[in-house]
Design a protein around this motif. Structure first.
Motif, PDB file in Angstrom:
ATOM      1  N   SER A  74       0.843  -1.016  -0.044  1.00 36.34           N
ATOM      2  CA  SER A  74      -0.072  -0.032  -0.068  1.00 36.34           C
ATOM      3  C   SER A  74       0.874   1.239   0.111  1.00 36.34           C
ATOM      4  CB  SER A  74      -1.018  -0.029   1.281  1.00 36.34           C
ATOM      5  OG  SER A  74      -0.118   0.270   2.096  1.00 36.34           O
ATOM      6  N   ILE A  75       0.314   2.314  -0.495  1.00 36.88           N
ATOM      7  CA  ILE A  75       1.001   3.665  -0.626  1.00 36.88           C
ATOM      8  C   ILE A  75       0.103   4.557   0.417  1.00 36.88           C
ATOM      9  CG2 ILE A  75       1.875   5.646  -1.830  1.00 36.88           C
ATOM     10  CD1 ILE A  75       2.526   3.429  -3.864  1.00 36.88           C
ATOM     11  N   ASP A  76       0.667   5.600   0.980  1.00 41.70           N
ATOM     12  CA  ASP A  76       0.124   6.424   1.712  1.00 41.70           C
ATOM     13  C   ASP A  76       1.034   7.812   1.574  1.00 41.70           C
ATOM     14  OD1 ASP A  76      -1.800   4.870   3.349  1.00 41.70           O
ATOM     15  OD2 ASP A  76      -0.112   4.199   4.643  1.00 41.70           O
ATOM     16  N   ALA A  77      -0.045   8.741   1.104  1.00 39.42           N
ATOM     17  CA  ALA A  77       0.638  10.266   0.822  1.00 39.42           C
ATOM     18  C   ALA A  77      -0.075  11.272   1.112  1.00 39.42           C
ATOM     19  CB  ALA A  77       1.021  10.030  -0.741  1.00 39.42           C
ATOM     20  N   ASP A  78       0.484  12.366   1.401  1.00 40.57           N
ATOM     21  CA  ASP A  78      -0.228  13.586   1.928  1.00 40.57           C
ATOM     22  C   ASP A  78       0.551  14.619   1.207  1.00 40.57           C
ATOM     23  OD1 ASP A  78       1.547  15.113   3.946  1.00 40.57           O
ATOM     24  OD2 ASP A  78       1.069  12.843   4.511  1.00 40.57           O
ATOM     25  N   GLY A  79      -0.140  15.904   1.008  1.00 41.25           N
ATOM     26  CA  GLY A  79       0.727  16.995   0.639  1.00 41.25           C
ATOM     27  C   GLY A  79      -0.322  18.426   0.558  1.00 41.25           C
ATOM     28  N   ALA A  80       0.251  19.246   0.073  1.00 43.60           N
ATOM     29  CA  ALA A  80      -0.710  20.749  -0.163  1.00 43.60           C
ATOM     30  C   ALA A  80      -1.357  20.476  -1.376  1.00 43.60           C
ATOM     31  CB  ALA A  80       0.570  21.612  -0.168  1.00 43.60           C
ATOM     32  N   PHE A  81      -2.768  20.864  -1.240  1.00 41.47           N
ATOM     33  CA  PHE A  81      -3.689  20.603  -2.333  1.00 41.47           C
ATOM     34  C   PHE A  81      -3.313  21.749  -3.386  1.00 41.47           C
ATOM     35  CE2 PHE A  81      -7.939  21.689  -4.018  1.00 41.47           C
ATOM     36  CZ  PHE A  81      -8.225  20.885  -4.701  1.00 41.47           C
ATOM     37  N   VAL A  82      -3.487  21.366  -4.622  1.00 41.11           N
ATOM     38  CA  VAL A  82      -3.236  22.134  -5.968  1.00 41.11           C
ATOM     39  C   VAL A  82      -4.475  21.869  -6.805  1.00 41.11           C
ATOM     40  CG1 VAL A  82      -1.678  22.764  -7.837  1.00 41.11           C
ATOM     41  CG2 VAL A  82      -0.539  22.086  -5.776  1.00 41.11           C
ATOM     42  N   TYR A 120      -8.661  26.681   8.975  1.00 42.35           N
ATOM     43  CA  TYR A 120      -8.912  28.058   8.677  1.00 42.35           C
ATOM     44  C   TYR A 120      -7.785  28.781   8.987  1.00 42.35           C
ATOM     45  CZ  TYR A 120      -8.311  29.560  13.605  1.00 42.35           C
ATOM     46  OH  TYR A 120      -7.878  29.735  14.967  1.00 42.35           O
ATOM     47  N   ASP A 121      -6.489  28.313   9.235  1.00 40.62           N
ATOM     48  CA  ASP A 121      -5.284  29.186   9.290  1.00 40.62           C
ATOM     49  C   ASP A 121      -4.101  28.513   8.696  1.00 40.62           C
ATOM     50  OD1 ASP A 121      -5.183  27.027  11.089  1.00 40.62           O
ATOM     51  OD2 ASP A 121      -4.242  28.037  12.801  1.00 40.62           O
ATOM     52  N   ASP A 122      -4.282  27.641   7.782  1.00 39.14           N
ATOM     53  CA  ASP A 122      -3.183  26.861   7.237  1.00 39.14           C
ATOM     54  C   ASP A 122      -3.659  26.546   5.623  1.00 39.14           C
ATOM     55  OD1 ASP A 122      -0.709  25.788   6.736  1.00 39.14           O
ATOM     56  OD2 ASP A 122      -1.001  24.259   8.267  1.00 39.14           O
ATOM     57  N   LEU A 123      -2.624  25.884   4.865  1.00 41.73           N
ATOM     58  CA  LEU A 123      -2.977  25.487   3.695  1.00 41.73           C
ATOM     59  C   LEU A 123      -4.009  24.342   3.657  1.00 41.73           C
ATOM     60  CD1 LEU A 123       0.715  24.985   2.000  1.00 41.73           C
ATOM     61  CD2 LEU A 123      -1.041  26.769   1.515  1.00 41.73           C
ATOM     62  N   VAL A 124      -4.693  24.169   2.377  1.00 32.51           N
ATOM     63  CA  VAL A 124      -5.664  23.192   2.172  1.00 32.51           C
ATOM     64  C   VAL A 124      -4.794  21.858   1.902  1.00 32.51           C
ATOM     65  CG1 VAL A 124      -7.373  22.205   0.808  1.00 32.51           C
ATOM     66  CG2 VAL A 124      -7.648  24.449   1.312  1.00 32.51           C
ATOM     67  N   THR A 125      -4.934  20.783   2.534  1.00 33.34           N
ATOM     68  CA  THR A 125      -4.221  19.763   2.269  1.00 33.34           C
ATOM     69  C   THR A 125      -4.898  18.414   1.949  1.00 33.34           C
ATOM     70  OG1 THR A 125      -4.213  19.003   4.707  1.00 33.34           O
ATOM     71  CG2 THR A 125      -2.237  20.483   3.825  1.00 33.34           C
ATOM     72  N   TYR A 126      -4.292  17.520   1.244  1.00 37.01           N
ATOM     73  CA  TYR A 126      -5.016  16.242   1.019  1.00 37.01           C
ATOM     74  C   TYR A 126      -4.163  14.939   1.553  1.00 37.01           C
ATOM     75  CZ  TYR A 126      -1.071  15.373  -2.154  1.00 37.01           C
ATOM     76  OH  TYR A 126       0.170  15.302  -2.837  1.00 37.01           O
ATOM     77  N   SER A 127      -4.982  13.931   1.930  1.00 37.69           N
ATOM     78  CA  SER A 127      -4.171  12.640   2.219  1.00 37.69           C
ATOM     79  C   SER A 127      -4.821  11.449   1.139  1.00 37.69           C
ATOM     80  CB  SER A 127      -4.262  12.523   3.488  1.00 37.69           C
ATOM     81  OG  SER A 127      -5.500  12.387   3.883  1.00 37.69           O
ATOM     82  N   ILE A 128      -3.967  10.500   1.117  1.00 39.07           N
ATOM     83  CA  ILE A 128      -4.481   9.503   0.210  1.00 39.07           C
ATOM     84  C   ILE A 128      -4.065   8.103   0.623  1.00 39.07           C
ATOM     85  CG2 ILE A 128      -2.914   9.733  -1.827  1.00 39.07           C
ATOM     86  CD1 ILE A 128      -5.256   8.784  -3.637  1.00 39.07           C
ATOM     87  N   SER A 129      -4.856   7.055   0.590  1.00 39.60           N
ATOM     88  CA  SER A 129      -4.106   5.708   1.151  1.00 39.60           C
ATOM     89  C   SER A 129      -4.834   4.786  -0.233  1.00 39.60           C
ATOM     90  CB  SER A 129      -5.025   5.044   1.937  1.00 39.60           C
ATOM     91  OG  SER A 129      -4.381   5.845   3.235  1.00 39.60           O
ATOM     92  N   LEU A 130      -3.656   4.166  -0.719  1.00 36.09           N
ATOM     93  CA  LEU A 130      -3.849   3.390  -1.894  1.00 36.09           C
ATOM     94  C   LEU A 130      -3.444   2.063  -1.670  1.00 36.09           C
ATOM     95  CD1 LEU A 130      -1.905   5.653  -4.280  1.00 36.09           C
ATOM     96  CD2 LEU A 130      -4.223   5.381  -4.379  1.00 36.09           C
ATOM     97  N   GLN A 131      -4.387   0.992  -1.874  1.00 34.12           N
ATOM     98  CA  GLN A 131      -4.253  -0.378  -1.495  1.00 34.12           C
ATOM     99  C   GLN A 131      -3.823  -1.262  -2.653  1.00 34.12           C
ATOM    100  OE1 GLN A 131      -4.444  -2.101   1.502  1.00 34.12           O
ATOM    101  NE2 GLN A 131      -3.544  -3.673   0.335  1.00 34.12           N
ATOM    102  N   GLY A 132      -2.502  -1.620  -2.631  1.00 32.91           N
ATOM    103  CA  GLY A 132      -2.351  -2.524  -3.996  1.00 32.91           C
ATOM    104  C   GLY A 132      -3.304  -3.532  -4.400  1.00 32.91           C
ATOM    105  N   SER A 133      -3.553  -3.688  -5.713  1.00 32.29           N
ATOM    106  CA  SER A 133      -4.057  -4.855  -6.177  1.00 32.29           C
ATOM    107  C   SER A 133      -3.315  -5.525  -7.200  1.00 32.29           C
ATOM    108  CB  SER A 133      -5.557  -3.919  -7.084  1.00 32.29           C
ATOM    109  OG  SER A 133      -6.211  -5.168  -7.693  1.00 32.29           O
ATOM    110  N   GLY A 134      -2.917  -6.815  -6.790  1.00 34.20           N
ATOM    111  CA  GLY A 134      -2.052  -7.463  -7.490  1.00 34.20           C
ATOM    112  C   GLY A 134      -0.529  -7.081  -7.114  1.00 34.20           C
ATOM    113  N   ALA A 135       0.506  -7.169  -8.115  1.00 29.26           N
ATOM    114  CA  ALA A 135       1.886  -7.379  -7.762  1.00 29.26           C
ATOM    115  C   ALA A 135       2.386  -5.989  -7.676  1.00 29.26           C
ATOM    116  CB  ALA A 135       2.562  -8.131  -8.855  1.00 29.26           C
ATOM    117  N   LEU A 136       3.433  -5.652  -6.688  1.00 33.72           N
ATOM    118  CA  LEU A 136       4.221  -4.548  -6.956  1.00 33.72           C
ATOM    119  C   LEU A 136       5.672  -4.922  -7.702  1.00 33.72           C
ATOM    120  CD1 LEU A 136       4.845  -1.662  -5.769  1.00 33.72           C
ATOM    121  CD2 LEU A 136       6.273  -2.789  -3.861  1.00 33.72           C
TER     122      LEU A 136
END
Length: 135
Positions: A59-67, A113-129
């Motif tokens: 799986s992959i977890d990521a986050d960042g500033a929303f663009v 209300y006092d910071d950047l809009v951010t995203y986070s995402i979790s991706l579950q592998g389906s099959g081989a890495l």
């Protein structure tokens, strides 16, 4: 061996043609695990259990500033809304890639209300890495 800065490892989301860099990314984690199968028998030396590796997953977890105008984010949002998987890869500075097909299992936006809009995402592998070395 030279050390690698995590800020140089980037997450890409594939469209029909190429990978699109996920803008604003701050953090990403590649999680890899495997089931343990008990292989202990009467032939086992002493009283120690034995095991072998079973099914693997990633799986992959990521986050960042929303663009808002980011193409990769738009691909993710469309796939999420349509209940579709996405092809992704993490690219190392050397060009080595960890790639696979994933199901989006968590896709959050945070609006403080006092910071950047951010995203986070979790991706579950389906099959081989797959590990692809740069040629």
């Amino acid at each position: 061996m030279p050390k690698i800065s995590g800020m140089k490892v980037k997450l890409y989301i594939k469209d029909a043609v190429t990978g699109k860099l996920l803008a604003g990314q701050r953090n990403a984690t590649l999680n890899r695990s495997a089931e343990s199968i008990d292989a202990t028998s009467k032939d086992t030396a002493g009283f120690w259990k034995e095991s072998i590796q079973g099914f693997k997953e990633f799986s992959i977890d990521a986050d960042g500033a929303f663009v808002e105008s980011d193409e990769a984010y738009k691909i993710l949002e469309t796939a999420y809304l349509n209940s579709e998987n996405v092809d992704v890869y993490l690219e190392m500075p050397s060009g080595k890639k960890y790639e696979g097909n994933c199901t989006i299992t968590d896709f959050s936006l945070e609006f403080p209300y006092d910071d950047l809009v951010t995203y986070s995402i979790s991706l579950q592998g389906s099959g081989a890495l797959n590990i692809v070395e740069d040629e």
